[in-house]
Design a protein around this motif. Structure first.
Motif, PDB file in Angstrom:
ATOM      1  N   MET A 121      49.348   9.145  44.369  1.00 51.51           N
ATOM      2  CA  MET A 121      48.353   9.958  43.669  1.00 51.51           C
ATOM      3  C   MET A 121      46.974   9.564  44.134  1.00 51.51           C
ATOM      4  O   MET A 121      46.665   8.400  44.289  1.00 51.51           O
ATOM      5  CB  MET A 121      48.474   9.726  42.160  1.00 51.51           C
ATOM      6  N   THR A 122      46.140  10.573  44.370  1.00 51.55           N
ATOM      7  CA  THR A 122      44.750  10.318  44.720  1.00 51.55           C
ATOM      8  C   THR A 122      43.864  11.144  43.813  1.00 51.55           C
ATOM      9  O   THR A 122      44.076  12.339  43.629  1.00 51.55           O
ATOM     10  CB  THR A 122      44.475  10.670  46.192  1.00 51.55           C
ATOM     11  N   ALA A 123      42.859  10.501  43.238  1.00 51.87           N
ATOM     12  CA  ALA A 123      41.912  11.185  42.373  1.00 51.87           C
ATOM     13  C   ALA A 123      40.512  11.015  42.929  1.00 51.87           C
ATOM     14  O   ALA A 123      40.174   9.970  43.505  1.00 51.87           O
ATOM     15  CB  ALA A 123      41.993  10.635  40.947  1.00 51.87           C
ATOM     16  N   TYR A 124      39.692  12.043  42.746  1.00 49.00           N
ATOM     17  CA  TYR A 124      38.315  12.036  43.208  1.00 49.00           C
ATOM     18  C   TYR A 124      37.425  12.576  42.104  1.00 49.00           C
ATOM     19  O   TYR A 124      37.840  13.397  41.293  1.00 49.00           O
ATOM     20  CB  TYR A 124      38.136  12.914  44.451  1.00 49.00           C
ATOM     21  N   PHE A 125      36.185  12.134  42.107  1.00 49.23           N
ATOM     22  CA  PHE A 125      35.166  12.677  41.226  1.00 49.23           C
ATOM     23  C   PHE A 125      34.322  13.635  42.057  1.00 49.23           C
ATOM     24  O   PHE A 125      33.841  13.272  43.146  1.00 49.23           O
ATOM     25  CB  PHE A 125      34.293  11.559  40.660  1.00 49.23           C
ATOM     26  N   VAL A 126      34.146  14.856  41.578  1.00 47.59           N
ATOM     27  CA  VAL A 126      33.381  15.873  42.301  1.00 47.59           C
ATOM     28  C   VAL A 126      32.018  16.027  41.643  1.00 47.59           C
ATOM     29  O   VAL A 126      31.924  16.366  40.456  1.00 47.59           O
ATOM     30  CB  VAL A 126      34.123  17.221  42.310  1.00 47.59           C
ATOM     31  N   THR A 127      30.978  15.795  42.408  1.00 44.78           N
ATOM     32  CA  THR A 127      29.620  15.960  41.908  1.00 44.78           C
ATOM     33  C   THR A 127      28.852  16.882  42.844  1.00 44.78           C
ATOM     34  O   THR A 127      29.341  17.248  43.921  1.00 44.78           O
ATOM     35  CB  THR A 127      28.903  14.604  41.770  1.00 44.78           C
ATOM     36  N   GLY A 128      27.654  17.262  42.439  1.00 45.01           N
ATOM     37  CA  GLY A 128      26.860  18.165  43.259  1.00 45.01           C
ATOM     38  C   GLY A 128      25.431  17.679  43.394  1.00 45.01           C
ATOM     39  O   GLY A 128      24.991  16.778  42.675  1.00 45.01           O
ATOM     40  N   THR A 129      24.727  18.272  44.327  1.00 53.96           N
ATOM     41  CA  THR A 129      23.326  17.926  44.516  1.00 53.96           C
ATOM     42  C   THR A 129      22.450  18.495  43.408  1.00 53.96           C
ATOM     43  O   THR A 129      21.299  18.094  43.259  1.00 53.96           O
ATOM     44  CB  THR A 129      22.820  18.444  45.875  1.00 53.96           C
ATOM     45  N   ASP A 130      22.993  19.424  42.631  1.00 50.33           N
ATOM     46  CA  ASP A 130      22.221  20.040  41.547  1.00 50.33           C
ATOM     47  C   ASP A 130      23.163  20.927  40.749  1.00 50.33           C
ATOM     48  O   ASP A 130      24.328  21.141  41.138  1.00 50.33           O
ATOM     49  CB  ASP A 130      21.075  20.882  42.117  1.00 50.33           C
ATOM     50  N   THR A 131      22.676  21.454  39.642  1.00 54.29           N
ATOM     51  CA  THR A 131      23.418  22.475  38.921  1.00 54.29           C
ATOM     52  C   THR A 131      23.581  23.704  39.818  1.00 54.29           C
ATOM     53  O   THR A 131      22.672  24.060  40.563  1.00 54.29           O
ATOM     54  CB  THR A 131      22.659  22.874  37.639  1.00 54.29           C
ATOM     55  N   ASP A 132      24.747  24.315  39.770  1.00 50.90           N
ATOM     56  CA  ASP A 132      25.052  25.518  40.562  1.00 50.90           C
ATOM     57  C   ASP A 132      25.101  25.246  42.063  1.00 50.90           C
ATOM     58  O   ASP A 132      24.905  26.168  42.869  1.00 50.90           O
ATOM     59  CB  ASP A 132      24.050  26.646  40.270  1.00 50.90           C
ATOM     60  N   ALA A 133      25.380  24.007  42.441  1.00 51.06           N
ATOM     61  CA  ALA A 133      25.558  23.714  43.868  1.00 51.06           C
ATOM     62  C   ALA A 133      26.883  24.243  44.378  1.00 51.06           C
ATOM     63  O   ALA A 133      27.057  24.433  45.587  1.00 51.06           O
ATOM     64  CB  ALA A 133      25.470  22.209  44.109  1.00 51.06           C
ATOM     65  N   GLY A 134      27.828  24.478  43.471  1.00 52.96           N
ATOM     66  CA  GLY A 134      29.133  25.000  43.875  1.00 52.96           C
ATOM     67  C   GLY A 134      30.276  24.034  43.628  1.00 52.96           C
ATOM     68  O   GLY A 134      31.315  24.125  44.290  1.00 52.96           O
ATOM     69  N   LYS A 135      30.118  23.131  42.660  1.00 54.22           N
ATOM     70  CA  LYS A 135      31.163  22.142  42.392  1.00 54.22           C
ATOM     71  C   LYS A 135      32.500  22.795  42.053  1.00 54.22           C
ATOM     72  O   LYS A 135      33.537  22.410  42.590  1.00 54.22           O
ATOM     73  CB  LYS A 135      30.744  21.225  41.239  1.00 54.22           C
ATOM     74  N   THR A 136      32.465  23.770  41.150  1.00 50.74           N
ATOM     75  CA  THR A 136      33.722  24.392  40.727  1.00 50.74           C
ATOM     76  C   THR A 136      34.349  25.193  41.853  1.00 50.74           C
ATOM     77  O   THR A 136      35.576  25.182  42.028  1.00 50.74           O
ATOM     78  CB  THR A 136      33.477  25.295  39.504  1.00 50.74           C
ATOM     79  N   LEU A 137      33.534  25.895  42.618  1.00 53.04           N
ATOM     80  CA  LEU A 137      34.066  26.648  43.752  1.00 53.04           C
ATOM     81  C   LEU A 137      34.781  25.716  44.718  1.00 53.04           C
ATOM     82  O   LEU A 137      35.903  25.995  45.159  1.00 53.04           O
ATOM     83  CB  LEU A 137      32.932  27.387  44.465  1.00 53.04           C
ATOM     84  N   VAL A 138      34.147  24.612  45.047  1.00 51.92           N
ATOM     85  CA  VAL A 138      34.749  23.678  45.997  1.00 51.92           C
ATOM     86  C   VAL A 138      35.966  22.986  45.395  1.00 51.92           C
ATOM     87  O   VAL A 138      37.011  22.861  46.037  1.00 51.92           O
ATOM     88  CB  VAL A 138      33.704  22.641  46.454  1.00 51.92           C
ATOM     89  N   ALA A 139      35.847  22.531  44.142  1.00 51.79           N
ATOM     90  CA  ALA A 139      36.972  21.851  43.508  1.00 51.79           C
ATOM     91  C   ALA A 139      38.183  22.774  43.394  1.00 51.79           C
ATOM     92  O   ALA A 139      39.313  22.386  43.716  1.00 51.79           O
ATOM     93  CB  ALA A 139      36.569  21.330  42.135  1.00 51.79           C
ATOM     94  N   SER A 140      37.951  24.006  42.949  1.00 50.33           N
ATOM     95  CA  SER A 140      39.070  24.948  42.830  1.00 50.33           C
ATOM     96  C   SER A 140      39.624  25.307  44.203  1.00 50.33           C
ATOM     97  O   SER A 140      40.834  25.517  44.357  1.00 50.33           O
ATOM     98  CB  SER A 140      38.640  26.208  42.075  1.00 50.33           C
ATOM     99  N   GLY A 141      38.754  25.367  45.209  1.00 45.48           N
ATOM    100  CA  GLY A 141      39.220  25.631  46.568  1.00 45.48           C
ATOM    101  C   GLY A 141      40.094  24.510  47.093  1.00 45.48           C
ATOM    102  O   GLY A 141      41.122  24.751  47.738  1.00 45.48           O
ATOM    103  N   LEU A 142      39.718  23.266  46.817  1.00 45.96           N
ATOM    104  CA  LEU A 142      40.538  22.127  47.242  1.00 45.96           C
ATOM    105  C   LEU A 142      41.877  22.105  46.512  1.00 45.96           C
ATOM    106  O   LEU A 142      42.917  21.795  47.092  1.00 45.96           O
ATOM    107  CB  LEU A 142      39.782  20.824  47.002  1.00 45.96           C
ATOM    108  N   LEU A 143      41.855  22.448  45.216  1.00 45.82           N
ATOM    109  CA  LEU A 143      43.113  22.526  44.474  1.00 45.82           C
ATOM    110  C   LEU A 143      44.006  23.630  45.032  1.00 45.82           C
ATOM    111  O   LEU A 143      45.219  23.446  45.177  1.00 45.82           O
ATOM    112  CB  LEU A 143      42.820  22.779  42.994  1.00 45.82           C
ATOM    113  N   ALA A 144      43.416  24.781  45.336  1.00 46.68           N
ATOM    114  CA  ALA A 144      44.187  25.882  45.911  1.00 46.68           C
ATOM    115  C   ALA A 144      44.763  25.478  47.261  1.00 46.68           C
ATOM    116  O   ALA A 144      45.907  25.831  47.594  1.00 46.68           O
ATOM    117  CB  ALA A 144      43.299  27.125  46.054  1.00 46.68           C
TER     118      ALA A 144
END
Length: 240
Positions: free
Chosen positions: A1-24
């Motif tokens: 198992m590997t876990a990562y913390f996803v952060t962004g350079t600012d609000t609306d940088a695209g954290k959810t888009l990237v995180a959901s893309g990596l999950l997909a």
């Protein structure tokens, strides 16, 4: 198992888009995947209770299916900083409480688990703690989402410095094109864009896991699957 913390350079940088893309992308490779959003403001009232679109997006890309409350235990309606939203709700989330909430899903040991923060690295959780402290407490490597726009070089470098100053490893970064002024209609635009990427690659000193362009799809599920086409998973040696 590997876990990562996803952060962004600012609000609306695209954290959810990237995180959901990596999950997909993980699902596309036949891996089990889980996306967590421990704290979310800007939630909407539904028959099931407060729901956050980012958390729902992560839930949709998680496999096996996971209950919403596991993914997003702290929900707040105002679209403001989480510690201010919590204060309005008469609550004070703490790092200890968040760590206790994520302990059980982390124990499931899926092939890829992503814990998405809120805002940037130094967003407050309460008056005394930052949400970044959860990544520190769990000793998680960090994936940094860089919103590609004017000012991103400074924001990205400062974020990377802060992550490392907190004793964590920057496992990789993803560029997400959000600047509407970059149309690439002119050669100069393209050259400037490529120069910015080269600067990020040189100064962040971490693997680039992909560059996501503006996507011509609207639904969260479609955007996650489209983003996956532009991403690579962290090193195969870690995903086992």
């Amino acid at each position: 198992m590997t876990a990562y913390f996803v952060t962004g350079t600012d609000t609306d940088a695209g954290k959810t888009l990237v995180a959901s893309g990596l999950l997909a992308l993980a699902r596309r490779h036949g891996l089990t995947a889980l996306g967590l959003k421990p704290v979310a403001s800007g939630c909407e009232s539904t028959a099931e209770g407060l729901r956050n679109i980012d958390a729902l997006t992560l839930q949709a890309q998680s496999t096996p299916t996971t209950p919403y409350v596991t993914i997003n235990p702290y929900t707040y309606e105002p679209a403001i900083a989480p510690h201010l939203a919590a204060r309005r709700a008469g609550e004070k989330p703490t790092l200890d409480a968040l760590a206790a909430h994520v302990a059980e899903p982390l124990a499931e040991k899926r092939d890829l688990t992503l814990i998405e923060g809120a805002g940037g690295w130094r967003v407050p959780l309460n008056d005394d703690e930052d949400l970044a402290g959860l990544a520190v407490h769990l000793e998680l490597p960090v994936i940094l989402v860089v919103g590609l726009q004017l000012g991103c070089l400074n924001h990205a470098r400062l974020s990377a410095e802060a992550i490392r100053a907190d004793g964590l490893r920057l496992a990789g970064w993803v560029g997400n094109l959000i600047d509407p002024g970059l149309s690439f209609d002119e050669a100069a635009d393209e050259a400037c864009y490529r120069d910015n990427l080269a600067t990020l690659e040189r100064t962040l000193d971490a693997p680039c896991l992909g560059i996501v362009p503006r996507l011509a799809v609207d639904t969260p599920d479609a955007r996650a699957r489209a983003a996956a086409d532009y991403l690579t998973l962290p090193t195969c040696e870690e995903l086992r």
